[in-house]
Design a protein around this motif. Structure first.
Motif, PDB file in Angstrom:
ATOM      1  N   ASN A 131       0.822  -1.223   0.000  1.00  7.53           N
ATOM      2  CA  ASN A 131       0.000   0.000   0.000  1.00  7.53           C
ATOM      3  C   ASN A 131       0.852   1.268   0.000  1.00  7.53           C
ATOM      4  O   ASN A 131       1.936   1.313   0.579  1.00  7.53           O
ATOM      5  CB  ASN A 131      -1.001  -0.031   1.168  1.00  7.53           C
ATOM      6  N   PHE A 291      -6.082  -2.068  -2.510  1.00  2.00           N
ATOM      7  CA  PHE A 291      -5.055  -2.215  -1.470  1.00  2.00           C
ATOM      8  C   PHE A 291      -5.671  -2.098  -0.076  1.00  2.00           C
ATOM      9  O   PHE A 291      -6.671  -1.434   0.102  1.00  2.00           O
ATOM     10  CB  PHE A 291      -3.986  -1.124  -1.615  1.00  2.00           C
ATOM     11  N   ARG A 292      -5.007  -2.732   0.874  1.00  4.23           N
ATOM     12  CA  ARG A 292      -5.369  -2.553   2.282  1.00  4.23           C
ATOM     13  C   ARG A 292      -4.281  -1.736   2.951  1.00  4.23           C
ATOM     14  O   ARG A 292      -3.100  -2.063   2.815  1.00  4.23           O
ATOM     15  CB  ARG A 292      -5.492  -3.914   2.978  1.00  4.23           C
ATOM     16  N   SER A 293      -4.663  -0.695   3.670  1.00  4.87           N
ATOM     17  CA  SER A 293      -3.670   0.176   4.321  1.00  4.87           C
ATOM     18  C   SER A 293      -3.228  -0.357   5.669  1.00  4.87           C
ATOM     19  O   SER A 293      -2.347   0.206   6.307  1.00  4.87           O
ATOM     20  CB  SER A 293      -4.241   1.583   4.494  1.00  4.87           C
TER      21      SER A 293
END
Length: 295
Positions: A131, A291-293
């Protein structure tokens, strides 16, 4: 004559619109004409996205989980950084030419700058994406310690450069999207740093399948252990402490700093976060990439 200091902290030079180290730009014809081999495995990433981690995992896979074999040399010699050329100091192209097959090849190049021989030979490629906010923070600290980069300036200044793609290897947004699109037409396994953190076993299984390798579960567990952040951080063959201080100064910031997801929360101000998110939405609009933060 000792000319080492003057190769450092120089401004980046554009190659087809992508900012690269001056020395890569000067020797670009060497990079462009690089001859891949059909059994090369390319490890492609935007900087600070888990490159060394996935390189160590793949070298362990290639050596059937034998950690001692993977200590035969530093990771940057086992998996040469193809386009990195510093006159009189380093040449990834030349290092690769001397290597026996099958070779592991590292690159940070965006998809449009990759030497055409990789497409021609239909090489297998592993791409790892992380990310953007965590990459920006990690890259800022890396700029401080790795002196081939220009001076990073303040965090605020660096973040501005990151968002506009004025950092080494260009825009993160273009990079992750370019490789994402390319995976439709070539043998590219696209992995996410956050998935690897969350479930290393599952992601290693994906790699094994992609590489047509079969390893027993106990070997897979050994690979998970030896490629864990804490073990790699203590391993001089993986943690870059063997690089001379004039090149990378670990007292400024270690090469392997935290290796976590969500560290951006310790660095971004609320205003920076809001500005970043708004800009992010615009730049990632229309892409199916998610995306995963944090995890």
């Amino acid at each position: 004559m000792d000319n080492k200091p003057d190769v450092y902290r120089r401004e980046l030079v554009d190659v087809q619109g992508v900012p690269l180290f001056w020395s890569i730009a000067e020797e670009w014809s060497q990079v462009e004409s690089f001859e891949s081999r059909p059994d090369d495995l390319l490890i492609a990433t935007y900087p600070k996205s888990g490159t060394t981690w996935v390189s160590e995992i793949i070298d362990l896979i290639y050596n059937n989980g034998d950690a001692e074999k993977c200590k035969r040399d530093a990771i940057y010699n086992r998996v040469p950084f193809m386009e990195l050329i510093i006159p009189g100091i380093e040449n990834g192209i030349e290092d690769l030419k001397k290597m026996q097959s099958p070779r592991l090849v590292k690159t940070h190049l965006p998809v449009q700058l990759l030497p055409s021989s990789f497409w021609k030979n239909n090489c297998k490629m592993v791409y790892v994406a992380r990310n953007a906010k965590d990459v920006a923070v990690s890259y800022y600290y890396f700029y401080q310690m790795a002196k081939l980069h220009p001076e990073p300036g303040t965090w605020e200044e660096f973040l501005g450069k990151f968002m506009t793609g004025k950092v080494a290897f260009g825009s993160w947004y273009d990079h992750v999207k370019g490789w994402w699109e390319k995976r439709k037409d070539y043998r590219i396994l696209y992995l996410f740093y956050e998935d690897m953190k969350e479930n290393p076993k599952r992601e290693i299984q994906k790699l094994l399948k992609f590489l047509d390798k079969n390893l027993p579960e106990e070997t897979v567990n050994k690979i998970i252990y030896h490629s864990s952040f804490d073990v790699m951080k203590q391993n001089p063959c993986a943690n870059y402490t063997t690089v001379p201080t004039f090149d990378m100064d670990h007292s400024v910031s270690p090469f392997m700093r935290k290796g976590i997801s969500g560290d951006w929360k310790n660095k971004f101000t609320v205003a920076q976060y809001e500005q970043f998110e708004e800009d992010y939405k615009k730049k990632m609009k229309g892409s199916t990439l998610q995306f995963r933060s944090e995890i």
